[in-house]
Enzyme design. Structure first.
Site, PDB file in Angstrom:
ATOM      1  CE  LYS A 184      -3.599   2.400   2.561  1.00 17.31           C
ATOM      2  NZ  LYS A 184      -4.582   2.333   3.653  1.00 17.31           N
TER       3      LYS A 184
ATOM      4  NE  ARG B 100      -5.907   9.797   3.170  1.00 16.76           N
ATOM      5  CZ  ARG B 100      -4.616   9.975   2.933  1.00 16.76           C
ATOM      6  NH1 ARG B 100      -4.123  11.196   2.826  1.00 16.76           N
ATOM      7  NH2 ARG B 100      -3.811   8.939   2.793  1.00 16.76           N
TER       8      ARG B 100
ATOM      9  CD  GLU C 238       5.615  -3.819   3.517  1.00 21.30           C
ATOM     10  OE1 GLU C 238       4.988  -4.699   4.129  1.00 21.30           O
ATOM     11  OE2 GLU C 238       6.022  -2.781   4.074  1.00 21.30           O
TER      12      GLU C 238
ATOM     13  CE  LYS D 178      -6.150   1.901  -0.483  1.00 22.06           C
ATOM     14  NZ  LYS D 178      -6.567   1.948   0.882  1.00 22.06           N
TER      15      LYS D 178
ATOM     16  CB  SER E 297     -11.500   7.346  -3.411  1.00 24.27           C
ATOM     17  OG  SER E 297     -10.257   7.777  -2.870  1.00 24.27           O
TER      18      SER E 297
HETATM   19  C1  PBG Z   1      -7.246   3.616   5.511  1.00 23.97           C
HETATM   20  C2  PBG Z   1      -7.655   3.331   4.118  1.00 23.97           C
HETATM   21  C3  PBG Z   1      -7.523   4.230   3.062  1.00 23.97           C
HETATM   22  C4  PBG Z   1      -8.125   3.640   1.966  1.00 23.97           C
HETATM   23  C5  PBG Z   1      -8.582   2.380   2.353  1.00 23.97           C
HETATM   24  N1  PBG Z   1      -8.262   2.200   3.696  1.00 23.97           N
HETATM   25  C6  PBG Z   1      -6.990   5.609   3.022  1.00 23.97           C
HETATM   26  C7  PBG Z   1      -5.680   5.935   3.559  1.00 23.97           C
HETATM   27  O1  PBG Z   1      -4.800   5.092   3.728  1.00 23.97           O
HETATM   28  O2  PBG Z   1      -5.509   7.114   3.853  1.00 23.97           O
HETATM   29  C8  PBG Z   1      -8.235   4.317   0.634  1.00 23.97           C
HETATM   30  C9  PBG Z   1      -9.272   3.818  -0.289  1.00 23.97           C
HETATM   31  C10 PBG Z   1      -9.575   4.714  -1.423  1.00 23.97           C
HETATM   32  O3  PBG Z   1      -8.933   5.771  -1.630  1.00 23.97           O
HETATM   33  O4  PBG Z   1     -10.509   4.383  -2.153  1.00 23.97           O
HETATM   34  N2  PBG Z   1      -6.554   2.733   6.210  1.00 23.97           N
END
Ligand code: PBG
Length: 350
Positions: free
Chosen positions: A218, A228, A257, A272, A298
């Site tokens: 990630k 967010r 990882e 991700k 997102s």
């Molecule tokens: C938080 C989390 C995030 C997303 C999924 N779980 C955001 C972040 O790490 O700030 C993002 C998902 C998306 O942007 O669609 N642990």
């Protein structure tokens, strides 16, 4: 002397003589593309409803749904509506959902204690959905960011995100979610060692059937912006997540990882964001040959929807093409906000 053959620009006469002007090629790749039946026949990759995981947003509200401003077409759902939407998703054949909570600001604190409340929004929603639609898989994030006043995935000491203290809390969060009926725990916090700690705790609690989908690679990405907004951490996030999420410049580190998360007991791994990291998806799949997922996040969703909303591209085609690209890269499935729309489209195609 110049004996290069001069190829004149085709004149109308030459076009008329086209058959005799054959290039004599033995392999013409265009032949297989000449008709839809033929393109279908030689297609290398399939996108099906079985490939879809639907992330959705929960809220505690008397209203059934409220729009997420930065994600056109996405809404936060109250528990009753989330149950209805889960029934709908199951009827479309979507295998699993991934709910995320918008937590009341008054319930957020520095240690994210609401995450451990067995009656919190997530736990109540999971129970309600499981009671009504037991056949749909429920994948629950383990991370503290929806619950912390500072918006980080772990607990802090001054400016530092504490690794082991955070893991200690994440383990309890995972146990609460498993107790509520979560089928899969998806640690998205990127603390070192959390997969192993969660696996051990689940097993000790008799939850050995609960799977772990690790957010293994990630990245600290700008593409999470609209998420967010959806869970209300955009205003509260202090600083950034670069001390625990990965540097977008790194690829070998993603292999490390994933290797660690698998050793620690992950059943499935995830990369991700998605499209900007397809090279990582392909590399991880080739290297490990394990169930590998990608998250079309997102910001990726928002980009397509914003361009489509402006008439700058065909949103439906861009949606299908982007999801096909994940499959072609080697992903076994994709978390995507388009899931219900894609499932509908696939159903319509027969
Ligand atoms: C938080 C989390 C995030 C997303 C999924 N779980 C955001 C972040 O790490 O700030 C993002 C998902 C998306 O942007 O669609 N642990």
């Amino acid at each position: 002397m110049d004996n290069r053959i001069v190829r004149p620009f085709p004149t109308p006469q030459m076009r008329q003589d086209a058959p005799s002007a054959s290039l004599g090629l033995t392999r013409r790749l265009r032949r297989n593309r000449k008709a839809e039946w033929s393109r279908r026949l030689v297609r290398e990759t399939r996108l099906t409803t079985d490939d879809l995981i639907w992330p959705l947003f929960l809220m505690d509200s008397s209203e059934a749904r409220t729009p997420v401003a930065w994600m056109p077409g996405v809404e936060r759902l109250n528990i009753e509506e989330a149950v209805r939407q889960s029934v709908h998703a199951a009827s479309l054949g979507i295998p699993a959902i991934a709910p995320f909570p918008f937590v009341d600001k008054a319930l957020r604190d520095p240690t994210g204690s609401e995450a451990l409340n067995a009656r919190n929004l997530m736990c109540r929603a999971v129970r309600a959905i499981k009671a009504e639609v037991p056949q749909i898989g429920i994948i629950c994030d383990a991370a503290l960011d929806p619950y912390t006043s500072h918006g980080h995935d772990g607990v802090m000491d001054g400016e530092r995100i504490l690794n082991d203290a955070s893991v200690h809390i994440l383990v309890q969060q995972a146990l609460a979610l498993a107790d509520a009926g979560a089928d899969v725990i998806a640690p998205s916090d990127m603390m070192d060692g959390r997969v192993g700690a969660i696996r051990a705790a689940l097993d000790a609690a008799g939850q050995e059937d609960v799977q772990i989908m690790a957010y293994a690679a990630k990245y600290a990405s700008a593409f999470y912006g609209p998420f967010r907004d959806a869970i209300g951490t955009n205003a509260t996030l202090v600083g950034d997540k670069r001390t625990y999420q990965m540097d977008p410049a790194n690829s070998d580190e993603a292999i490390a990882e994933v290797a660690l998360d698998l050793e620690e007991g992950a059943d499935m791994v995830m990369i991700k964001p998605g499209l900007p990291y397809l090279d990582i998806v392909a590399r991880v799949k080739d290297h490990f040959r394990v169930p590998t997922f990608a998250y079309q996040v997102s910001g990726e969703y928002a980009m397509i929807m914003a361009a489509a909303g402006n008439g700058w591209l065909d949103g439906d085609r861009a949606m299908m093409e982007s999801l096909m690209a994940f499959k072609r890269a080697g992903a076994d499935g994709v978390l995507t906000y388009f899931a219900p729309k894609v499932a509908q489209a696939l159903k319509a195609m027969g």
